[in-house]
Design a protein around this motif. Structure first.
Motif, PDB file in Angstrom:
ATOM      1  N   SER A 546       0.813  -1.216   0.000  1.00  0.00           N
ATOM      2  CA  SER A 546       0.000   0.000   0.000  1.00  0.00           C
ATOM      3  C   SER A 546       0.843   1.261   0.000  1.00  0.00           C
ATOM      4  CB  SER A 546      -0.937   0.010   1.217  1.00  0.00           C
ATOM      5  OG  SER A 546      -0.192   0.146   2.412  1.00  0.00           O
ATOM      6  N   VAL A 547       2.130   1.161   0.355  1.00  0.00           N
ATOM      7  CA  VAL A 547       2.989   2.347   0.406  1.00  0.00           C
ATOM      8  C   VAL A 547       4.201   2.244  -0.514  1.00  0.00           C
ATOM      9  CG1 VAL A 547       2.303   2.994   2.732  1.00  0.00           C
ATOM     10  CG2 VAL A 547       4.221   1.438   2.424  1.00  0.00           C
ATOM     11  N   LEU A 548       4.485   1.070  -1.045  1.00  0.00           N
ATOM     12  CA  LEU A 548       5.664   0.889  -1.881  1.00  0.00           C
ATOM     13  C   LEU A 548       5.276   0.266  -3.216  1.00  0.00           C
ATOM     14  CD1 LEU A 548       8.106  -0.721   0.705  1.00  0.00           C
ATOM     15  CD2 LEU A 548       7.983   1.674   0.081  1.00  0.00           C
ATOM     16  N   GLU A 549       6.034   0.598  -4.251  1.00  0.00           N
ATOM     17  CA  GLU A 549       5.932  -0.138  -5.507  1.00  0.00           C
ATOM     18  C   GLU A 549       6.535  -1.527  -5.320  1.00  0.00           C
ATOM     19  OE1 GLU A 549       5.097   0.485  -9.243  1.00  0.00           O
ATOM     20  OE2 GLU A 549       3.587   1.160  -7.838  1.00  0.00           O
ATOM     21  N   GLY A 550       6.125  -2.477  -6.140  1.00  0.00           N
ATOM     22  CA  GLY A 550       6.573  -3.850  -5.982  1.00  0.00           C
ATOM     23  C   GLY A 550       8.080  -4.021  -6.040  1.00  0.00           C
ATOM     24  N   ILE A 551       8.713  -3.410  -7.032  1.00  0.00           N
ATOM     25  CA  ILE A 551      10.154  -3.593  -7.208  1.00  0.00           C
ATOM     26  C   ILE A 551      10.947  -3.007  -6.038  1.00  0.00           C
ATOM     27  CG2 ILE A 551      12.117  -2.907  -8.628  1.00  0.00           C
ATOM     28  CD1 ILE A 551      10.415  -3.413 -11.080  1.00  0.00           C
ATOM     29  N   PRO A 552      10.694  -1.753  -5.581  1.00  0.00           N
ATOM     30  CA  PRO A 552      11.428  -1.270  -4.401  1.00  0.00           C
ATOM     31  C   PRO A 552      11.229  -2.139  -3.166  1.00  0.00           C
ATOM     32  CG  PRO A 552      10.389   0.560  -5.527  1.00  0.00           C
ATOM     33  CD  PRO A 552       9.877  -0.690  -6.181  1.00  0.00           C
ATOM     34  N   ALA A 553      10.023  -2.610  -2.950  1.00  0.00           N
ATOM     35  CA  ALA A 553       9.767  -3.449  -1.778  1.00  0.00           C
ATOM     36  C   ALA A 553      10.551  -4.751  -1.855  1.00  0.00           C
ATOM     37  CB  ALA A 553       8.270  -3.744  -1.659  1.00  0.00           C
ATOM     38  N   ILE A 554      10.605  -5.338  -3.043  1.00  0.00           N
ATOM     39  CA  ILE A 554      11.356  -6.580  -3.211  1.00  0.00           C
ATOM     40  C   ILE A 554      12.845  -6.349  -2.994  1.00  0.00           C
ATOM     41  CG2 ILE A 554      12.121  -8.240  -4.951  1.00  0.00           C
ATOM     42  CD1 ILE A 554       9.419  -8.870  -3.783  1.00  0.00           C
ATOM     43  N   VAL A 555      13.358  -5.263  -3.578  1.00  0.00           N
ATOM     44  CA  VAL A 555      14.784  -4.971  -3.429  1.00  0.00           C
ATOM     45  C   VAL A 555      15.156  -4.733  -1.972  1.00  0.00           C
ATOM     46  CG1 VAL A 555      16.587  -3.291  -4.000  1.00  0.00           C
ATOM     47  CG2 VAL A 555      15.017  -4.089  -5.773  1.00  0.00           C
ATOM     48  N   LEU A 556      14.267  -4.077  -1.217  1.00  0.00           N
ATOM     49  CA  LEU A 556      14.569  -3.727   0.169  1.00  0.00           C
ATOM     50  C   LEU A 556      14.397  -4.903   1.112  1.00  0.00           C
ATOM     51  CD1 LEU A 556      12.818  -0.243   0.309  1.00  0.00           C
ATOM     52  CD2 LEU A 556      15.254  -0.694   0.076  1.00  0.00           C
ATOM     53  N   PHE A 557      13.298  -5.636   0.967  1.00  0.00           N
ATOM     54  CA  PHE A 557      12.945  -6.640   1.961  1.00  0.00           C
ATOM     55  C   PHE A 557      13.218  -8.071   1.516  1.00  0.00           C
ATOM     56  CE2 PHE A 557      10.371  -2.968   3.093  1.00  0.00           C
ATOM     57  CZ  PHE A 557      10.522  -2.921   4.460  1.00  0.00           C
ATOM     58  N   GLY A 558      13.284  -8.312   0.202  1.00  0.00           N
ATOM     59  CA  GLY A 558      13.481  -9.664  -0.285  1.00  0.00           C
ATOM     60  C   GLY A 558      14.730 -10.348   0.242  1.00  0.00           C
ATOM     61  N   PRO A 559      15.915  -9.742   0.081  1.00  0.00           N
ATOM     62  CA  PRO A 559      17.134 -10.411   0.552  1.00  0.00           C
ATOM     63  C   PRO A 559      17.146 -10.666   2.057  1.00  0.00           C
ATOM     64  CG  PRO A 559      17.667  -8.609  -0.950  1.00  0.00           C
ATOM     65  CD  PRO A 559      16.213  -8.488  -0.637  1.00  0.00           C
ATOM     66  N   LEU A 560      16.355  -9.895   2.828  1.00  0.00           N
ATOM     67  CA  LEU A 560      16.326 -10.076   4.276  1.00  0.00           C
ATOM     68  C   LEU A 560      15.363 -11.171   4.705  1.00  0.00           C
ATOM     69  CD1 LEU A 560      16.279  -6.306   5.340  1.00  0.00           C
ATOM     70  CD2 LEU A 560      18.239  -7.850   5.332  1.00  0.00           C
ATOM     71  N   ILE A 561      14.223 -11.273   4.027  1.00  0.00           N
ATOM     72  CA  ILE A 561      13.170 -12.190   4.454  1.00  0.00           C
ATOM     73  C   ILE A 561      13.302 -13.571   3.829  1.00  0.00           C
ATOM     74  CG2 ILE A 561      10.665 -12.550   4.449  1.00  0.00           C
ATOM     75  CD1 ILE A 561      10.288  -9.603   4.719  1.00  0.00           C
ATOM     76  N   PHE A 562      13.827 -13.657   2.612  1.00  0.00           N
ATOM     77  CA  PHE A 562      13.911 -14.958   1.953  1.00  0.00           C
ATOM     78  C   PHE A 562      14.775 -15.964   2.712  1.00  0.00           C
ATOM     79  CE2 PHE A 562      11.460 -13.594  -1.550  1.00  0.00           C
ATOM     80  CZ  PHE A 562      11.181 -14.715  -2.317  1.00  0.00           C
ATOM     81  N   PRO A 563      15.911 -15.565   3.317  1.00  0.00           N
ATOM     82  CA  PRO A 563      16.654 -16.553   4.116  1.00  0.00           C
ATOM     83  C   PRO A 563      15.825 -17.145   5.246  1.00  0.00           C
ATOM     84  CG  PRO A 563      18.041 -14.665   3.643  1.00  0.00           C
ATOM     85  CD  PRO A 563      16.666 -14.305   3.177  1.00  0.00           C
ATOM     86  N   ALA A 564      14.964 -16.337   5.863  1.00  0.00           N
ATOM     87  CA  ALA A 564      14.094 -16.856   6.915  1.00  0.00           C
ATOM     88  C   ALA A 564      13.099 -17.863   6.349  1.00  0.00           C
ATOM     89  CB  ALA A 564      13.361 -15.711   7.608  1.00  0.00           C
ATOM     90  N   ALA A 565      12.569 -17.579   5.138  1.00  0.00           N
ATOM     91  CA  ALA A 565      11.637 -18.521   4.514  1.00  0.00           C
ATOM     92  C   ALA A 565      12.331 -19.831   4.169  1.00  0.00           C
ATOM     93  CB  ALA A 565      11.033 -17.890   3.256  1.00  0.00           C
ATOM     94  N   ARG A 566      13.556 -19.756   3.673  1.00  0.00           N
ATOM     95  CA  ARG A 566      14.292 -20.979   3.346  1.00  0.00           C
ATOM     96  C   ARG A 566      14.596 -21.774   4.611  1.00  0.00           C
ATOM     97  NH1 ARG A 566      17.371 -17.196  -0.123  1.00  0.00           N
ATOM     98  NH2 ARG A 566      16.701 -17.494  -2.298  1.00  0.00           N
ATOM     99  N   ALA A 567      14.907 -21.073   5.699  1.00  0.00           N
ATOM    100  CA  ALA A 567      15.196 -21.769   6.957  1.00  0.00           C
ATOM    101  C   ALA A 567      13.982 -22.535   7.466  1.00  0.00           C
ATOM    102  CB  ALA A 567      15.667 -20.777   8.009  1.00  0.00           C
TER     103      ALA A 567
END
Length: 639
Positions: A546-567
């Motif tokens: 609701s506050v970010l475009e898809g690409i900026p949100a992915i760039v900012l949060f993706g590398p941080l959250i995906f390791p937790a999902a893989r774990a």
């Protein structure tokens, strides 16, 4: 307090007496201001249309030279990007003058006419404050960019960056002209006093707000932003003034950072697809291709109640992902289909809600820049993402189609008898050129003929050739509509692109606050295992969307959250599809979703009337997202 009130009343009385004594002079001033403003905006409109036509021709020429002549024009992208930021700012200025920026007016319209005028004055003063504050930093940023030269053209980048401060000057000029010609002095003084009090309070309590850490985000990005939105201030300037207030009082960085973030957000070359697809939609209307497509679809589905809604669903499914931008996807479909759909009896507000819903669910359809980005920054196979995104998009499409079916049973929309085979065949032949267009666009992207940005120019040339042939054969082309519709296209594009640019600045502010790190730390320690993690992920990315475009949100949060999902042994493709769907819902969820206001702008309807019709679509999409989240087969069953 008594002294302050007395001073204010004396000032208002003095201004009133001066205004009355001026009499004719005030009237002459208003007429002069209006005449000057109209002359300036006619020039801005002409320049914007020239830039739009030039961009289309430049990109198509680049495709021809690179793919067919094998002699790529190495400077075409640089020149296109330089012209694009000017087109964006000029278009946004046109939208401001024409009152075409998106805003929420549901609250303001409940007040008296006099109160509505006061809120309008308040909005103009906020626009003036935002623009005036950034004029100096804008010119400073452009001056700093003069030492940077483009690799191919060897031109100082400052000439491109100069578009932002020039745009800010235009915003300020338009706001002042509207204040002088439409606002009462009493309203100007009282609204300015309110802004001054709020600004002083934020400055006075700045140390306290800094000490409470990320809780201060509630003050700036909930209270200040929410108050501006509810007051009917254009959404782009709501985002801008909240971000500017946070940076000035808390972030300890110069205001020029807002300019650089707007520059970055609005200069992304792929966004050039937005105005080009808007132009494509305009040409589809003028050439008559849209009418022929609707006639054919209507002959096939017109006897089914609500059948035209299925046409919209199918069209969005066909063009989605081509441009890499949801806004461009909607701009490619709505202007072409909506006029005829309304003529057939469809409700324009429900069509806007349906357009928003389809925009929210189609980002997983390849080729999509969000899929490519998430694969690149998170280390996920892009080909796997392309395969995994199709079935979830189909499931969401069927879910929305079910809603359309249920709503059509209660609708009073006119239907007609089933068309004869001869009529279907005739309308099919007339519609064949436009039916081929989505195939041409998709093939050109997939086969590498054109990039996602360039492909709209191919569509434009295709439609122009069709229109010329039809004009020579049967005539009927409404040439007088071309220039006004091109001006309208630049205005619409500027309004959308300014929202995206300012939202990028707000996204940067949220990231720099440390909010992202705190949020990720919270997510990795939530109870409930995979169920809890996926639930929180969906809620989180709905909010982020609701506050970010898809690409900026992915760039900012993706590398941080995906390791937790893989774990937690969650399949990375499955997780990527779920968060993309969740972000899509947030992006199109009122009252803050940028995509919702973009869809309303493209649909040319009041967003206040669309909001009540959105909730059912969003609820169904949210339920469908949870189903996809807890049934991984939809995402990974064909890998």
């Amino acid at each position: 307090m008594v002294k302050t009130g007395a001073i204010y009343r004396s000032l208002v009385l003095s201004v009133s007496i001066a205004s009355q004594s001026a009499g004719v002079n005030t009237h002459v001033l208003s007429r002069t201001v209006i005449a000057v403003k109209n002359a300036v905006m006619r020039l801005v409109g002409l320049l914007a249309v020239v830039m739009l036509v030039f961009e289309s021709a430049l990109l198509f020429t680049g495709v021809v030279f690179r793919y067919f002549l094998h002699k790529p024009i190495i400077w075409s992208d640089e020149l296109a990007q330089s012209v694009f930021i000017w087109l964006c700012m000029f278009g946004a200025a046109l939208a401001l003058d024409r009152h075409e920026h998106m805003r929420l007016t549901a609250v303001v319209t409940r007040f008296s006419k006099r109160a509505q005028h006061w809120f309008e004055t308040l909005g103009l003063l906020i626009i003036l404050l935002f623009a005036a504050y950034l004029i100096g930093p804008g010119f400073h940023h452009a001056g700093g960019q003069m030492v940077v030269t483009s690799p191919a053209l060897n031109i100082p980048d400052g000439y491109r960056a100069m578009a932002i401060p020039v745009g800010m000057c235009l915003f300020a000029f338009i706001a002042v002209s509207h204040l002088l010609t439409h606002s009462r002095w009493q309203d100007i003084l009282s609204a300015a006093a309110v802004i001054a009090v709020v600004g002083y309070a934020l400055w006075f309590f700045a140390d306290f707000l800094y000490d409470i850490g990320n809780l201060n985000l509630i003050v700036f990005f909930v209270l200040v932003l929410g108050a501006c939105v509810m007051s009917g201030v254009p959404i782009a300037f709501c985002f801008g003034i909240a971000t500017l207030a946070y940076i000035v009082n808390i972030a300890e960085v110069p205001p020029s950072i807002v300019v650089t973030r707007i520059d970055e957000g609005a200069s992304h070359l792929v966004l050039l697809a937005v105005p080009l697809f808007v132009v494509l939609g305009v040409l589809l209307q003028i050439s008559g291709m849209a009418r022929k497509l609707i006639d054919f679809m209507s002959s096939v589905l017109g006897h089914i109640r609500g059948g035209l809604n299925y046409v919209l669903l199918g069209a969005m499914f066909l063009v989605s992902g081509i441009s890499g931008s949801k806004v461009a996807d909607m701009a490619a479909v709505a202007p072409a289909l909506f006029p005829e759909m309304k003529r057939k009896g469809a409700d324009e507000n429900d069509l806007a809600a349906l357009l928003s819903a389809t925009g929210a669910m189609t980002e997983t359809i390849p080729p999509s820049l969000v899929l490519i980005t998430i694969g690149a920054v998170c280390g996920v196979s892009i080909s796997a993402l392309f395969i995994g995104g199709l079935v979830p998009a189909l499931v969401c499409t069927l879910a929305i189609a079910l809603v359309c079916y249920l709503k059509s049973r209660k609708a009073a929309q006119d239907t007609r008898e089933r068309a004869r085979a001869a009529e279907i065949g005739r309308t099919f032949l007339w519609a064949l050129p436009v039916l081929v267009l989505p195939i041409i666009i998709r093939v050109c992207v997939v086969e590498g003929v054109a990039t996602a940005t360039e492909v709209a120019s191919i569509g434009i040339v295709y439609v122009i050739i069709y229109a010329v042939i039809m004009q020579l054969a049967i005539g009927g082309l409404e040439k007088s509509r071309i220039y006004p519709m091109l001006v309208e296209a630049t205005s619409l594009s500027g309004a959308i692109l300014l929202i995206i640019g300012v939202a990028t600045a707000m996204a940067w502010a949220l990231t720099q606050s440390g909010f992202s790190t705190t949020l990720v730390d919270f997510m990795t320690h939530i109870p409930g295992g995979v169920f809890g993690f996926m639930t929180v992920s969906i809620v989180l990315f709905v909010i982020l969307g609701s506050v970010l475009e898809g690409i900026p949100a992915i760039v900012l949060f993706g590398p941080l959250i995906f390791p937790a999902a893989r774990a937690m042994h969650i399949h990375e493709v499955h997780y990527a599809i779920v968060i993309i769907l969740a972000m899509g819902i947030g992006l199109f969820a009122p009252p803050l979703g940028v995509g919702f206001y973009s869809a309303s702008a493209i649909s040319k309807v009041n967003p206040d009337k669309v909001i009540p019709k959105m909730w059912l679509y969003l609820a169904v999409l949210l339920i469908t997202t949870f189903v996809i989240a807890f049934v991984p087969w939809f995402s990974i069953g064909f890998l």
